[in-house]
Design an enzyme around this catalytic site. Structure first.
Site, PDB file in Angstrom:
ATOM      1  N   LYS A  35      92.818  89.781 -31.996  1.00 36.72           N
ATOM      2  CA  LYS A  35      93.313  89.344 -30.683  1.00 36.72           C
ATOM      3  C   LYS A  35      94.679  88.648 -30.808  1.00 36.72           C
ATOM      4  CE  LYS A  35      88.617  88.813 -28.789  1.00 36.72           C
ATOM      5  NZ  LYS A  35      87.714  87.900 -28.060  1.00 36.72           N
ATOM      6  N   TYR A  71      86.914  94.786 -20.941  1.00 36.30           N
ATOM      7  CA  TYR A  71      86.002  93.678 -20.622  1.00 36.30           C
ATOM      8  C   TYR A  71      85.241  93.916 -19.317  1.00 36.30           C
ATOM      9  CZ  TYR A  71      87.697  90.911 -24.550  1.00 36.30           C
ATOM     10  OH  TYR A  71      87.987  90.455 -25.822  1.00 36.30           O
ATOM     11  N   THR A  86      80.328  84.021 -30.979  1.00 33.85           N
ATOM     12  CA  THR A  86      81.423  84.051 -30.001  1.00 33.85           C
ATOM     13  C   THR A  86      82.175  82.717 -29.962  1.00 33.85           C
ATOM     14  OG1 THR A  86      80.086  85.561 -28.672  1.00 33.85           O
ATOM     15  CG2 THR A  86      81.985  84.547 -27.589  1.00 33.85           C
ATOM     16  N   ASN A  96      89.157  83.157 -29.806  1.00 33.07           N
ATOM     17  CA  ASN A  96      88.259  83.379 -30.949  1.00 33.07           C
ATOM     18  C   ASN A  96      88.671  84.523 -31.877  1.00 33.07           C
ATOM     19  OD1 ASN A  96      87.560  85.420 -29.237  1.00 33.07           O
ATOM     20  ND2 ASN A  96      85.406  84.850 -29.039  1.00 33.07           N
ATOM     21  N   HIS A 119      87.664  90.663 -32.126  1.00 30.79           N
ATOM     22  CA  HIS A 119      86.624  91.340 -31.340  1.00 30.79           C
ATOM     23  C   HIS A 119      85.973  92.432 -32.181  1.00 30.79           C
ATOM     24  CE1 HIS A 119      84.717  93.664 -28.075  1.00 30.79           C
ATOM     25  NE2 HIS A 119      85.124  94.717 -28.766  1.00 30.79           N
ATOM     26  N   GLU A 164      84.271 101.917 -26.545  1.00 27.42           N
ATOM     27  CA  GLU A 164      85.518 101.226 -26.907  1.00 27.42           C
ATOM     28  C   GLU A 164      86.430 102.102 -27.776  1.00 27.42           C
ATOM     29  OE1 GLU A 164      83.636  96.707 -26.559  1.00 27.42           O
ATOM     30  OE2 GLU A 164      84.053  97.528 -28.554  1.00 27.42           O
TER      31      GLU A 164
HETATM   32  P1  IDP Z   1      81.859  88.575 -28.060  1.00 23.01           P
HETATM   33  O1  IDP Z   1      83.366  88.719 -28.125  1.00 23.01           O
HETATM   34  O2  IDP Z   1      81.346  87.743 -29.177  1.00 23.01           O
HETATM   35  O3  IDP Z   1      81.140  89.899 -27.933  1.00 23.01           O
HETATM   36  P2  IDP Z   1      81.311  88.155 -25.225  1.00 23.01           P
HETATM   37  O4  IDP Z   1      80.202  87.311 -24.685  1.00 23.01           O
HETATM   38  O5  IDP Z   1      81.162  89.640 -25.103  1.00 23.01           O
HETATM   39  O6  IDP Z   1      81.541  87.719 -26.742  1.00 23.01           O
HETATM   40  O7  IDP Z   1      82.638  87.699 -24.502  1.00 23.01           O
HETATM   41  C1  IDP Z   1      83.827  88.451 -24.600  1.00 23.01           C
HETATM   42  C2  IDP Z   1      85.008  87.529 -24.821  1.00 23.01           C
HETATM   43  O8  IDP Z   1      85.242  86.761 -23.643  1.00 23.01           O
HETATM   44  C3  IDP Z   1      84.821  86.480 -25.932  1.00 23.01           C
HETATM   45  O9  IDP Z   1      85.075  86.979 -27.213  1.00 23.01           O
HETATM   46  C4  IDP Z   1      85.836  85.447 -25.514  1.00 23.01           C
HETATM   47  O10 IDP Z   1      87.168  85.861 -25.853  1.00 23.01           O
HETATM   48  C5  IDP Z   1      85.701  85.477 -23.997  1.00 23.01           C
HETATM   49  N1  IDP Z   1      84.717  84.479 -23.535  1.00 23.01           N
HETATM   50  C6  IDP Z   1      83.373  84.610 -23.503  1.00 23.01           C
HETATM   51  N2  IDP Z   1      82.768  83.509 -23.024  1.00 23.01           N
HETATM   52  C7  IDP Z   1      83.770  82.644 -22.739  1.00 23.01           C
HETATM   53  C8  IDP Z   1      83.796  81.314 -22.207  1.00 23.01           C
HETATM   54  O11 IDP Z   1      82.774  80.694 -21.895  1.00 23.01           O
HETATM   55  N3  IDP Z   1      85.037  80.751 -22.058  1.00 23.01           N
HETATM   56  C9  IDP Z   1      86.184  81.401 -22.386  1.00 23.01           C
HETATM   57  N4  IDP Z   1      86.199  82.643 -22.881  1.00 23.01           N
HETATM   58  C10 IDP Z   1      85.012  83.273 -23.063  1.00 23.01           C
HETATM   59 MG    MG Z   2      81.007  91.334 -26.395  1.00 25.70          MG
END
Ligand code: IDP
Ligand code: MG
Length: 151
Positions: free
Chosen positions: A11, A51, A93, A114, A117, A128
């Protein structure tokens, strides 16, 4: 054991903080084969599609903004159980909850930044890979260490 392809993205924060090499290095050392890779300045349309399952959630718009803010490195990795393997190497996450030793656990502090991905399942991986890469951008080749990765 199942040979799988998974979609992985470094990212914008991972690219900006100089972690491209570090992250690719970890996957290479694990024996995952890079079968496609490119740097992408992500459009709003692509980010919203990627997303799409999170549409309507409070973090949807900020996440689209984040992912379109600076280039990302997109890749397809191939290996046995690569989907679960990459998820485990990334960590949870939220980097606060991610185990040290994982990418998010070693380099992140905040859920909204984070670093990396990885697809979360077979269907997501197919979706994807199709969304980010044309078939001709994916290379088929044998890595010389492949026969040493399995019994
Ligand atoms: P993942 O990336 O571990 O699969 P997901 O729940 O699919 O996690 O969420 C997608 C992305 O959305 C996360 O990697 C993060 O960048 C963002 N995200 C998810 N939850 C939050 C949050 O509570 N606050 C801010 N960003 C979030
Ligand atoms: Mg995800």
């Amino acid at each position: 054991m199942e040979k799988q392809r998974t979609f992985v993205m470094i990212k914008p924060d991972g690219v900006q903080r100089g972690f491209i090499g570090e992250i690719i290095n970890r996957f290479e050392k694990k024996g995952l084969k890079i079968v496609a890779m490119k740097m992408v300045s992500v459009s709003k349309d692509l980010a919203e599609k990627h997303y799409g399952i999170h549409k309507g959630k409070p973090f949807f718009e900020p996440t689209v903004k984040y992912i379109t803010s600076s280039p990302v490195v997109a890749m397809v990795l191939e290996g046995f159980n690569s989907i679960e393997l990459v998820r485990n190497m990334m960590g949870k996450t939220n980097p606060v909850e991610a185990t040290p030793g994982t990418i998010r656990g070693d380099f992140g502090q905040f859920i909204g930044r984070n670093i990396v991905h990885g697809s979360d399942g077979l269907d997501t991986a197919k979706f994807e890979i199709n969304l980010w890469f044309k078939p001709e951008e994916i290379s088929k080749y044998v890595r010389i260490d492949e026969k040493w990765l399995t019994e």
